[in-house]
Design a protein around this motif. Structure first.
Motif, PDB file in Angstrom:
ATOM      1  N   UNK A  15       0.841  -1.199   0.000  1.00  0.00           N
ATOM      2  CA  UNK A  15       0.000   0.000   0.000  1.00  0.00           C
ATOM      3  C   UNK A  15       0.869   1.240   0.000  1.00  0.00           C
ATOM      4  N   UNK A  16       0.350   2.304  -0.557  1.00  0.00           N
ATOM      5  CA  UNK A  16       1.162   3.523  -0.562  1.00  0.00           C
ATOM      6  C   UNK A  16       0.848   4.367   0.660  1.00  0.00           C
ATOM      7  N   UNK A  17       1.833   5.149   1.036  1.00  0.00           N
ATOM      8  CA  UNK A  17       1.707   6.031   2.185  1.00  0.00           C
ATOM      9  C   UNK A  17       2.554   7.271   1.905  1.00  0.00           C
ATOM     10  N   UNK A  18       2.147   8.358   2.540  1.00  0.00           N
ATOM     11  CA  UNK A  18       2.879   9.598   2.275  1.00  0.00           C
ATOM     12  C   UNK A  18       4.041   9.752   3.239  1.00  0.00           C
ATOM     13  N   UNK A  19       5.179  10.085   2.680  1.00  0.00           N
ATOM     14  CA  UNK A  19       6.342  10.382   3.531  1.00  0.00           C
ATOM     15  C   UNK A  19       6.924  11.729   3.116  1.00  0.00           C
ATOM     16  N   UNK A  63       3.937  10.362   7.226  1.00  0.00           N
ATOM     17  CA  UNK A  63       2.695  11.063   7.526  1.00  0.00           C
ATOM     18  C   UNK A  63       1.632  10.014   7.786  1.00  0.00           C
ATOM     19  N   UNK A  64       0.975  10.143   8.913  1.00  0.00           N
ATOM     20  CA  UNK A  64      -0.046   9.157   9.259  1.00  0.00           C
ATOM     21  C   UNK A  64      -1.163   9.187   8.223  1.00  0.00           C
ATOM     22  N   UNK A  65      -1.706   8.027   7.884  1.00  0.00           N
ATOM     23  CA  UNK A  65      -2.864   8.033   6.994  1.00  0.00           C
ATOM     24  C   UNK A  65      -4.006   8.834   7.626  1.00  0.00           C
ATOM     25  N   UNK A  66      -4.914   9.289   6.791  1.00  0.00           N
ATOM     26  CA  UNK A  66      -5.973  10.181   7.272  1.00  0.00           C
ATOM     27  C   UNK A  66      -6.778   9.563   8.412  1.00  0.00           C
ATOM     28  N   UNK A  67      -6.981   8.268   8.335  1.00  0.00           N
ATOM     29  CA  UNK A  67      -7.839   7.659   9.347  1.00  0.00           C
ATOM     30  C   UNK A  67      -7.104   7.437  10.657  1.00  0.00           C
ATOM     31  N   UNK A  68      -5.803   7.589  10.652  1.00  0.00           N
ATOM     32  CA  UNK A  68      -5.050   7.252  11.860  1.00  0.00           C
ATOM     33  C   UNK A  68      -5.014   8.420  12.843  1.00  0.00           C
ATOM     34  N   UNK A  69      -6.189   8.875  13.227  1.00  0.00           N
ATOM     35  CA  UNK A  69      -6.279   9.907  14.254  1.00  0.00           C
ATOM     36  C   UNK A  69      -7.212   9.395  15.334  1.00  0.00           C
ATOM     37  N   UNK A 102       3.417   2.451  13.589  1.00  0.00           N
ATOM     38  CA  UNK A 102       3.677   2.805  14.980  1.00  0.00           C
ATOM     39  C   UNK A 102       4.969   2.167  15.465  1.00  0.00           C
ATOM     40  N   UNK A 103       5.282   1.019  14.916  1.00  0.00           N
ATOM     41  CA  UNK A 103       6.533   0.395  15.313  1.00  0.00           C
ATOM     42  C   UNK A 103       7.737   1.147  14.799  1.00  0.00           C
ATOM     43  N   UNK A 104       7.631   1.613  13.560  1.00  0.00           N
ATOM     44  CA  UNK A 104       8.802   2.244  12.952  1.00  0.00           C
ATOM     45  C   UNK A 104       8.908   3.722  13.273  1.00  0.00           C
ATOM     46  N   UNK A 105       7.773   4.385  13.350  1.00  0.00           N
ATOM     47  CA  UNK A 105       7.819   5.843  13.473  1.00  0.00           C
ATOM     48  C   UNK A 105       6.889   6.336  14.560  1.00  0.00           C
ATOM     49  N   UNK A 106       7.137   5.950  15.794  1.00  0.00           N
ATOM     50  CA  UNK A 106       6.208   6.373  16.844  1.00  0.00           C
ATOM     51  C   UNK A 106       6.226   7.888  17.063  1.00  0.00           C
ATOM     52  N   UNK A 109       3.908  10.373  14.695  1.00  0.00           N
ATOM     53  CA  UNK A 109       2.454  10.320  14.783  1.00  0.00           C
ATOM     54  C   UNK A 109       2.008  10.771  16.159  1.00  0.00           C
ATOM     55  N   UNK A 110       0.985  11.612  16.169  1.00  0.00           N
ATOM     56  CA  UNK A 110       0.493  12.128  17.443  1.00  0.00           C
ATOM     57  C   UNK A 110      -0.330  11.059  18.140  1.00  0.00           C
ATOM     58  N   UNK A 111      -0.283  11.042  19.453  1.00  0.00           N
ATOM     59  CA  UNK A 111      -1.096  10.148  20.284  1.00  0.00           C
ATOM     60  C   UNK A 111      -0.877   8.676  19.951  1.00  0.00           C
ATOM     61  N   UNK A 112       0.378   8.298  19.854  1.00  0.00           N
ATOM     62  CA  UNK A 112       0.695   6.933  19.459  1.00  0.00           C
ATOM     63  C   UNK A 112      -0.009   5.897  20.331  1.00  0.00           C
ATOM     64  N   UNK A 113       0.085   6.105  21.634  1.00  0.00           N
ATOM     65  CA  UNK A 113      -0.449   5.082  22.542  1.00  0.00           C
ATOM     66  C   UNK A 113      -1.948   4.946  22.397  1.00  0.00           C
ATOM     67  N   UNK A 114      -2.614   6.098  22.329  1.00  0.00           N
ATOM     68  CA  UNK A 114      -4.069   6.024  22.202  1.00  0.00           C
ATOM     69  C   UNK A 114      -4.477   5.310  20.928  1.00  0.00           C
ATOM     70  N   UNK A 115      -3.762   5.630  19.859  1.00  0.00           N
ATOM     71  CA  UNK A 115      -4.093   4.996  18.582  1.00  0.00           C
ATOM     72  C   UNK A 115      -3.878   3.498  18.667  1.00  0.00           C
ATOM     73  N   UNK A 116      -2.775   3.135  19.286  1.00  0.00           N
ATOM     74  CA  UNK A 116      -2.489   1.716  19.416  1.00  0.00           C
ATOM     75  C   UNK A 116      -3.615   1.003  20.181  1.00  0.00           C
ATOM     76  N   UNK A 117      -4.020   1.633  21.276  1.00  0.00           N
ATOM     77  CA  UNK A 117      -5.071   1.021  22.087  1.00  0.00           C
ATOM     78  C   UNK A 117      -6.385   0.940  21.307  1.00  0.00           C
TER      79      UNK A 117
END
Lengths: 184, 1039
Positions: A15-19, A63-69, A102-106, A109-117
């Motif tokens: 899949x593509x992602x923005x960097x 850059x986090x995908x749009x849904x990853x907030x 999240x593993x590679x670029x914690x 991305x904002x609010x890593x832990x919350x997103x993970x949970x």
């Protein structure tokens, strides 16, 4: 045939992602298509595997995908909780993508832990739903079920076991039928 | 008449003027009192006194406020400090009144008592309580001479008390009873005439009149009656005592002249809301103004309330005289009367009519319904109207750094550009210590920097060579410029310079090894990267911003006063040559910068290609096409979702047609954390009818034409423009052809011809002719054919030598339209399929083009279907490498979009069109070369015989380079030496002739070589071998 998680991950990595790269490079011609050109500070779409690799070498920011907030995921979680059936996911490989990014670029991305949970919660909810529906399916002894919006990874969690179990059941039932027929 | 504005929340509101008339002080149900410095003040001082403030008055530099603690609180003015309390009540204070010298204050309260307090120091704070009323007090008014006190109450009475005996002296019934002042039908504000107290004005609710009573006798001397006095609530004398203002619950405000006892002006509240209080400005003697507040918490201002208004006094008469003009046709109507009514006054001295202005109220205030009352004349001198308009200089924007966020922010961007980001992190509470962080987009330029900001820098400029920091003057009065020259190789990276005393750095820009600082003394100081002072130049005006790119320096400055509130910004462009100490000159002389209405400049800089561009505060991005001519490129606000979202510009690239910016949600500037992402916006010209297909094509055409123009100028500067130029070229041809087709479909033949006029290549015209023919547009086809003929003949005039044969065949060709009937059904509507066989003109052309078409193929541009080309990286690479080879041409797939199944034919024919366009554009000689080449290649054994020339060569079979090309590559240098006077085209022509004369084996050799090794390198000995032959051949040829 079932796939193991690594194989699913492999598929998801395409899949593509923005960097945002911090180096300069000409366009790359890959089997999956052209990538680049890379110019420092200017966002570019690359396959996930490349993003992860570049990130590991400190060559870019992801850059986090749009849904990853948090907001989006909370909304998805609510929808998933309220719906009896599976709701469509923003990404076919949401679990893998989240894990990898999240593993590679914690720090990108904002609010890593919350997103993970949140992602884990959604995953758990869906897997529980899947199990209970499989359970219900077996109990009523149905032979056909239609399930929408399952992601590849989710399908593969039940895939090796469920068809096998169904096969076994079928065989047992056949046996029972044949013995029944014989006794008659 | 001023617009009403919000002052407090809804509820009972009160207001007063300060004694000097400069401040309006209001209080309201939100518990604040506010000091408005004039009515236009939008940011009043706001002082909290409690949960609610019900009454306020101003006397002797003190503000007296009745608060919800039921105390009469004193505040000092203008510092608004609490200054003790006057008295306490057990309920809401409803009204406060002073005597003339301010020695006594009376206050009425909801607890039915009135307290009169002596404020004079000698009186030892004597307080008298009046307890006669049997319901909450509505209003109090102290006699200016301190003998009497008038009061009104919810018990329906107005009473007058004697302050010496503390006895009640008189009583009247004003209206119905109620239980609280908030429920009372009227506020019944009684008022003593403020100069001497001769009269007392009492609003009588029941009779809807205002009665004027004489002091002491308390006899009625006048009764004011008007239908607008219904629900009368407030009477208020002007400070001079000549006028009385009344306000009713329905929102009617009447101004009475107390000599004539007539209404001189009438206004109505725009929402007919109850007026809570009104106050005369105490200092205005002529153009008196009244401030009022309503129970919705709004305040309003009426100015010029006492200008006698002829019509309202004699309202019926005047209005009749105007309205009857039309219907009664009365010859007796006085013209002067009408003029007067409509704003003209007769200048007595020279007998001319002078228009003194018609005052129409922005609020629907006038009550009279006829036309005449809507406009009122001002009988003052004509000068009076002009003198009212004050001189107001237009606001001018402060200097700023493009790409920075404002310096009052704690965490801010000092600069964000294409090189990197410089951020400044202030520490909370401590303004002096902050840190500067530099981050480079490209980590190979330099690693990130972290600098403590001890010198208080506010500005930064960053290039790939150095970082410059500057700021305003420090305590010791000097402003410093600091440079971190990370490109330095001698180990001394930093240098600092101090600007002369009293000179502040205001703007900073960096370019190719120079830095420019604009200072408060309107000087532009130029330094080199290593710290050499290069120049001091006077700025044409107060600086707004600087921007640098390569050798170019842009400066924007205030050029003068703009119209109304607009700015007038000038700009100049300077070229700074690093090779000479005085190597600087104007690139564009100072001129005016285009700016949107009421906009500020918010960004200025250069595109990646070095084109000057600016963005104003409305989000419109503009680029300078050529000195003085600007074009809007993109309205960034079109892309935002929220009303308060803005884009923060970082940079733009014209060749890529994209704008890099950061979306700031609800702000103009991006936050430093979390780190925002750059968004790429596509350039979109603000054309009309954006959704229309025609517009989209037009935009594509404009953009691609601009790009081609840009590419041709950039080509000289060594920019790599081949790829974008090819794309632009293709796009322009595509859009031209589509526009043509669209015009044809819409039966717009004139438009179609216009489009065709822009087609500068015969190939495109041929397509157009073909299309028109198929679409059965005979007339259009004829026109186009003649256009094509003209184009061709023009071209042929240039190519006389080579194209003799072609021209003759072309001229003898019959009209193109005869093919009309043959295949009309095949051509439904859209895609113009290229078929050449049946049109003699085209055939002739085709021969030419097919021959020429071979040339680019020879140049190594193998033709493939577009899709294949896009996917195949290897194909791409070959094309890139071949671009540098001589005679290489853009890949011939410009019109691929029109191609339908007959791919190969179309492809081949499209080649030369590109070729032609290029020729047209640069008048370069390659076309000759190509044509010649092709021509000469033809007779070689590999090629087809002349008769079969018409049949098209199949691209796939074409080798990458013809034998002749190989031969030419080797011998070109020699040819050049031999014929120094020849240009490129002639050289090729000459070479072709020479090649022809080569022996068969020689030619075979090259052909074989071509076959065996596409573009492999030639062995040196071959070159050596051929050279003597060449010389030989040359001599024989010349002989």
């Amino acid at each position: 045939m079932s796939m193991n998680p690594a194989q699913v991950e492999f598929l998801a990595e395409n899949q593509t992602i923005q960097i945002t790269p911090n180096f300069s490079h000409d366009r790359l011609y890959l089997i999956c298509g052209e990538v680049g050109p890379f110019r420092p500070g200017i966002p570019v779409q690359v396959p996930l595997w490349m993003a992860i690799n570049l990130k590991q070498r400190q060559k870019c920011r992801i850059t986090a995908p749009e849904w990853m907030t948090v907001e989006t995921l909370v909304k998805i979680k609510e929808d998933e909780g309220q719906s009896k059936t599976f709701t469509p996911m923003p990404d076919e490989h949401y679990m893998v993508t989240t894990q990898l990014i999240l593993g590679a670029a914690p720090h990108d991305i904002a609010n890593t832990d919350e997103i993970r949970i949140l992602v884990k919660d959604i995953w758990d909810m869906r897997i529980a739903k899947l199990r209970s529906s499989v359970d219900a399916f077996l109990k009523i002894g149905g032979s056909l079920a239609k399930v929408d919006h399952l992601t590849l990874m989710e399908i593969n969690t039940v895939r090796p076991f469920l068809p096998h179990a169904l096969d076994q059941l079928f065989r047992l039932r056949q046996e029972k039928n044949s013995t029944y027929n014989q006794t008659q | 008449m001023k617009r009403m504005k919000f002052a407090h929340v809804e509820g009972h509101t009160d207001l007063t003027y300060s004694e000097d008339g400069s401040n309006i002080i209001t209080c309201g149900a939100d518990g604040d009192y506010r000091v408005w410095k004039g009515y236009e003040d939008d940011d009043p001082e706001c002082i909290r006194v409690g949960d609610e403030a019900t009454a306020i008055t101003f006397k002797n530099e003190k503000i007296y406020v009745g608060t919800d603690m039921h105390v009469l609180q004193i505040f000092s003015h203008p510092d608004n400090q609490t200054d003790g309390i006057v008295t306490r009540f057990t309920s809401t204070i409803t009204h406060i009144s002073f005597n003339k010298d301010g020695s006594k204050v009376a206050a009425g309260s909801g607890d039915m008592t009135i307290k009169v307090k002596d404020l004079a120091p000698s009186s030892k704070n004597k307080e008298v309580v009046f307890t006669g009323h049997t319901a909450p007090i509505l209003s109090v008014s102290l006699d200016p001479k301190s003998e009497f006190l008038a009061s009104s109450s919810c018990d329906g009475t107005v009473r007058v008390w004697c302050l010496t005996t503390n006895e009640q002296v008189q009583s009247w019934q004003w209206g119905p009873k109620s239980n609280d002042f908030s429920n009372s039908p009227s506020l019944c504000r009684v008022h003593f005439e403020p100069t001497t107290g001769r009269f007392l004005a009492i609003p009588f609710y029941q009779s809807s009149t205002v009665k004027i009573l004489e002091r002491k006798t308390w006899k009625e001397v006048a009764e004011l009656a008007d239908h607008r006095l219904k629900d009368i609530s407030i009477c208020c004398w002007s400070t001079c005592g000549k006028f009385l203002a009344t306000a009713s619950k329905a929102g009617d405000i009447l101004i009475w002249d107390m000599q004539s006892k007539a209404v001189i002006n009438a206004y109505q509240h725009e929402k007919k809301t109850q007026i809570c209080n009104l106050a005369w400005n105490p200092v205005m003697n002529t153009n008196k103004e009244i401030a009022f507040c309503d129970c919705r918490g709004h305040i309003g201002l009426l100015d010029n309330v006492t200008s006698p208004d002829g019509k309202t006094q004699q309202n019926t008469k005047a209005s009749n005289s105007v309205t009857c003009v039309g219907d009664e046709d009365d010859a007796e109507i006085s013209i002067s009367q009408i003029k007067k009514n409509t704003g003209f006054t007769i200048d007595e001295e020279n007998g001319k009519d002078v228009f003194t202005g018609v005052r129409s109220s922005p609020m629907e205030f006038d009550v009279l319904d006829d036309v005449a009352s809507k406009i009122s004349s001002r009988p003052s001198s004509p000068l009076a109207s002009t003198s009212r308009r004050r001189y107001a200089p237009s606001k001018k924007q402060e200097p700023f750094q493009p790409g920075s966020s404002p310096d009052h922010l704690l965490h801010r961007y000092m600069v964000w550009n294409n090189i990197g980001i410089v951020r400044c992190f202030g520490e909370d509470g401590d303004q002096t210590t902050s840190n500067i962080e530099v981050e480079f987009h490209d980590t190979s330029v330099h690693h990130g920097l972290h600098i403590p900001n001890t010198l208080g820098h506010t500005m930064a400029a960053l290039s790939a060579q150095a970082l410059f920091l500057a700021g305003p003057a420090l305590e010791d009065g000097s402003s410093k410029l600091v440079c971190v020259n990370f490109a330095a190789w001698d180990g001394h990276k930093e240098w600092t310079t101090t600007l002369p005393l009293g000179e502040d750095a205001l703007a900073l820009a960096v370019g190719d090894s120079w830095v420019a600082v604009a200072t408060s003394r309107r000087l532009l100081r130029l330094f080199s990267n290593s710290g050499l002072q290069r120049a001091v130049i006077s700025l044409p005006g107060p600086i707004i911003c600087l921007a640098g790119h390569g050798p170019k320096l842009f400066m924007a400055y205030h050029a003068g006063m703009g119209m109304d509130d607009e700015q007038s910004i000038g700009y100049a462009l300077m070229n700074i040559d690093k090779k000479s100490p005085i190597g600087y000159e104007w690139l564009a002389n100072p001129q005016l910068l285009p700016l949107g209405p009421e906009c500020e400049l918010s960004w200025a800089g250069f595109s990646d290609e070095g084109t000057l561009s600016t963005m104003d505060s409305s989000g419109l991005l503009q680029v300078q096409l050529r000195p003085g001519m600007w074009m809007p490129l993109l309205d960034t606000r079109q892309n935002v979702k929220g009303k308060s979202d803005h884009y923060f510009l970082i940079g733009l690239s014209e060749l890529e047609k994209c704008v890099r910016c950061v979306l700031c949600k609800g702000a103009r500037y991006p936050p430093t954390l979390p780190r925002p992402n750059i968004a790429l916006l596509d350039v979109k010209l603000p054309l009309c009818d954006v959704t229309n297909e025609k517009t989209q094509l037009e935009e594509a055409l404009i953009q691609s034409s601009l790009q081609m123009q840009l590419a041709s100028t950039l080509d000289k500067t060594g920019f790599d423009v081949d790829d974008p130029r090819d794309k632009a070229d293709r796009l322009s041809k595509e859009s031209l052809m589509k526009m043509f087709a669209l015009a044809c479909q819409a039966e717009r033949e004139v438009r179609a011809v216009e489009v065709a006029e822009w087609m500068l290549s015969e190939q495109l015209l041929q397509l157009a002719v073909k299309y028109a023919t198929r679409a059965r547009k005979r007339q259009l086809a004829n026109r186009l054919t003649s256009m094509a003929e003209q184009l061709v003949s023009e071209r042929e005039a240039e190519e006389t030598l080579l194209l003799e044969s072609t021209r003759s065949s072309f001229l003898s060709a019959p009209n193109a339209s005869h093919t009309l009937d043959e295949d009309r059904d095949m051509f439904a509507s859209t895609p113009p399929i290229l078929e050449v066989e049946d049109n003699p003109i085209l055939q002739a052309k085709q021969r030419k083009t097919s021959v020429a078409g071979a040339a680019p193929i020879d140049g190594g541009k193998t033709i493939r279907p577009m899709s294949q080309n896009r996917k195949n990286p290897f194909a791409k690479k070959t094309s890139i490498t071949d671009d540098s080879s001589p005679g290489a041409t853009p890949s011939p797939r410009g019109l691929a979009v029109f191609d339908q199944p007959k791919v190969t034919q179309t492809k081949t024919t499209t080649g030369p069109s590109k070729e032609n366009a290029k020729t047209k554009m640069t008048k370069q000689p390659t076309l000759f070369g190509m044509k010649k080449t092709a021509k000469e290649v033809a007779p070689s054994p590999q090629e087809i015989s002349p008769e079969s020339q018409d049949s098209l060569p199949i691209p796939a079979q074409q080798p990458p380079k013809s034998g002749f090309m190989l031969w030419l590559d080797q011998n070109k240098a020699q040819l050049k030496v031999d014929n120094p006077e020849c240009n490129e085209a002639e050289l090729v022509r000459l070479g072709a002739q020479k090649f022809k004369t080569l022996s068969e084996e020689e030619r075979q050799k090259y052909t074989r070589k071509r076959k065996s090794s596409g573009d492999a390198e030639q062995p040196d000995e071959t070159v050596k071998k051929t050279r003597p032959t060449l010389a030989e051949r040359l001599s024989t040829f010349e002989a």
